[in-house]
Design a protein around this motif. Sequence first.
Motif, PDB file in Angstrom:
ATOM      1  N   ILE A  10       0.839  -1.205   0.000  1.00  0.00           N
ATOM      2  CA  ILE A  10       0.000   0.000   0.000  1.00  0.00           C
ATOM      3  C   ILE A  10       0.870   1.250   0.000  1.00  0.00           C
ATOM      4  CG2 ILE A  10      -1.623   1.336   1.408  1.00  0.00           C
ATOM      5  CD1 ILE A  10      -2.845  -1.425   2.218  1.00  0.00           C
ATOM      6  N   ILE A  11       1.900   1.260   0.834  1.00  0.00           N
ATOM      7  CA  ILE A  11       2.830   2.392   0.868  1.00  0.00           C
ATOM      8  C   ILE A  11       3.487   2.567  -0.497  1.00  0.00           C
ATOM      9  CG2 ILE A  11       5.034   3.201   1.817  1.00  0.00           C
ATOM     10  CD1 ILE A  11       4.145   1.899   4.491  1.00  0.00           C
ATOM     11  N   HIS A  12       3.939   1.462  -1.079  1.00  0.00           N
ATOM     12  CA  HIS A  12       4.618   1.480  -2.372  1.00  0.00           C
ATOM     13  C   HIS A  12       3.703   2.044  -3.461  1.00  0.00           C
ATOM     14  CE1 HIS A  12       7.537   0.094  -5.342  1.00  0.00           C
ATOM     15  NE2 HIS A  12       6.552  -0.504  -6.010  1.00  0.00           N
ATOM     16  N   ILE A  13       2.484   1.583  -3.513  1.00  0.00           N
ATOM     17  CA  ILE A  13       1.556   2.005  -4.562  1.00  0.00           C
ATOM     18  C   ILE A  13       1.177   3.481  -4.414  1.00  0.00           C
ATOM     19  CG2 ILE A  13      -0.806   1.726  -5.407  1.00  0.00           C
ATOM     20  CD1 ILE A  13      -0.390  -1.320  -4.853  1.00  0.00           C
ATOM     21  N   PHE A  14       0.780   3.899  -3.215  1.00  0.00           N
ATOM     22  CA  PHE A  14       0.328   5.276  -3.051  1.00  0.00           C
ATOM     23  C   PHE A  14       1.467   6.285  -3.163  1.00  0.00           C
ATOM     24  CE2 PHE A  14      -3.483   3.224  -1.340  1.00  0.00           C
ATOM     25  CZ  PHE A  14      -4.437   3.905  -2.073  1.00  0.00           C
ATOM     26  N   SER A  15       2.637   5.943  -2.657  1.00  0.00           N
ATOM     27  CA  SER A  15       3.749   6.877  -2.814  1.00  0.00           C
ATOM     28  C   SER A  15       4.203   6.936  -4.268  1.00  0.00           C
ATOM     29  CB  SER A  15       4.904   6.532  -1.876  1.00  0.00           C
ATOM     30  OG  SER A  15       5.407   5.244  -2.130  1.00  0.00           O
ATOM     31  N   ALA A  16       4.126   5.826  -5.000  1.00  0.00           N
ATOM     32  CA  ALA A  16       4.468   5.830  -6.428  1.00  0.00           C
ATOM     33  C   ALA A  16       3.464   6.652  -7.224  1.00  0.00           C
ATOM     34  CB  ALA A  16       4.534   4.402  -6.965  1.00  0.00           C
ATOM     35  N   ILE A  17       2.194   6.544  -6.888  1.00  0.00           N
ATOM     36  CA  ILE A  17       1.174   7.352  -7.577  1.00  0.00           C
ATOM     37  C   ILE A  17       1.466   8.835  -7.383  1.00  0.00           C
ATOM     38  CG2 ILE A  17      -1.259   8.048  -7.504  1.00  0.00           C
ATOM     39  CD1 ILE A  17      -1.903   5.055  -6.910  1.00  0.00           C
ATOM     40  N   PHE A  18       1.785   9.238  -6.162  1.00  0.00           N
ATOM     41  CA  PHE A  18       2.095  10.641  -5.898  1.00  0.00           C
ATOM     42  C   PHE A  18       3.349  11.071  -6.653  1.00  0.00           C
ATOM     43  CE2 PHE A  18       4.269  13.978  -3.529  1.00  0.00           C
ATOM     44  CZ  PHE A  18       3.288  14.948  -3.502  1.00  0.00           C
ATOM     45  N   TRP A  19       4.397  10.246  -6.589  1.00  0.00           N
ATOM     46  CA  TRP A  19       5.684  10.554  -7.221  1.00  0.00           C
ATOM     47  C   TRP A  19       5.522  10.711  -8.737  1.00  0.00           C
ATOM     48  CZ3 TRP A  19      10.051   6.403  -7.732  1.00  0.00           C
ATOM     49  CH2 TRP A  19      11.205   6.974  -8.236  1.00  0.00           C
ATOM     50  N   VAL A  20       4.939   9.734  -9.374  1.00  0.00           N
ATOM     51  CA  VAL A  20       4.793   9.759 -10.829  1.00  0.00           C
ATOM     52  C   VAL A  20       3.776  10.816 -11.253  1.00  0.00           C
ATOM     53  CG1 VAL A  20       4.095   8.386 -12.833  1.00  0.00           C
ATOM     54  CG2 VAL A  20       5.539   7.365 -11.074  1.00  0.00           C
ATOM     55  N   GLY A  21       2.675  10.921 -10.529  1.00  0.00           N
ATOM     56  CA  GLY A  21       1.661  11.914 -10.872  1.00  0.00           C
ATOM     57  C   GLY A  21       2.190  13.331 -10.789  1.00  0.00           C
ATOM     58  N   THR A  22       2.935  13.604  -9.745  1.00  0.00           N
ATOM     59  CA  THR A  22       3.519  14.933  -9.579  1.00  0.00           C
ATOM     60  C   THR A  22       4.538  15.210 -10.674  1.00  0.00           C
ATOM     61  OG1 THR A  22       3.201  14.786  -7.196  1.00  0.00           O
ATOM     62  CG2 THR A  22       4.742  16.449  -7.969  1.00  0.00           C
ATOM     63  N   THR A  23       5.323  14.202 -11.015  1.00  0.00           N
ATOM     64  CA  THR A  23       6.315  14.365 -12.073  1.00  0.00           C
ATOM     65  C   THR A  23       5.635  14.655 -13.409  1.00  0.00           C
ATOM     66  OG1 THR A  23       7.846  12.898 -10.911  1.00  0.00           O
ATOM     67  CG2 THR A  23       8.243  13.264 -13.256  1.00  0.00           C
ATOM     68  N   PHE A  24       4.592  13.896 -13.752  1.00  0.00           N
ATOM     69  CA  PHE A  24       3.868  14.146 -14.995  1.00  0.00           C
ATOM     70  C   PHE A  24       3.228  15.534 -14.997  1.00  0.00           C
ATOM     71  CE2 PHE A  24       3.170   9.391 -15.999  1.00  0.00           C
ATOM     72  CZ  PHE A  24       4.341   9.367 -16.747  1.00  0.00           C
ATOM     73  N   PHE A  25       2.652  15.933 -13.880  1.00  0.00           N
ATOM     74  CA  PHE A  25       2.065  17.267 -13.789  1.00  0.00           C
ATOM     75  C   PHE A  25       3.111  18.336 -14.070  1.00  0.00           C
ATOM     76  CE2 PHE A  25       1.501  21.061 -11.167  1.00  0.00           C
ATOM     77  CZ  PHE A  25       0.366  21.589 -11.771  1.00  0.00           C
ATOM     78  N   MET A  26       4.277  18.184 -13.470  1.00  0.00           N
ATOM     79  CA  MET A  26       5.322  19.183 -13.659  1.00  0.00           C
ATOM     80  C   MET A  26       5.808  19.231 -15.104  1.00  0.00           C
ATOM     81  SD  MET A  26       7.596  19.042 -10.218  1.00  0.00           S
ATOM     82  CE  MET A  26       8.655  20.312 -10.846  1.00  0.00           C
TER      83      MET A  26
END
Length: 110
Positions: A10-26
């Motif tokens: 769960i930690i891996h999935i949610f932190s990856a979603i935030f990491w990748v999502g933020t990167t794509f947004f930027m």
Amino acid sequence: MSALVSILGIIHIFSAIFWVGTTFFMVFFLNPTLQRLGPDGGKVMQTLLGSTRFSLAIAASAWLTVLAGLFMYGASTGGWEMSIMFGSRLPLTLGAVAGIAAGLVGTLVQ
């Protein structure tokens, strides 16, 4: 042990979603907007990076993703057994190497 692996997942999935999502947004939205703003875009980035915890949040999400993934990887490879790492779990091994490399590049760029 399975409860720990589930929590790590769960930690891996949610932190990856935030990491990748933020990167794509930027990359796809924030950077083009800042370029259009010209000198004012630099002020926005300076404010974002200097007076918020954005850098800390993205770095923490990246390393939470990597560390949780490494612990799960160790559990799934029988304690880092080489014959498993480069045999039946080779796709996981390649993913782990790519994730660690992405974390290092992101940390060094940031």
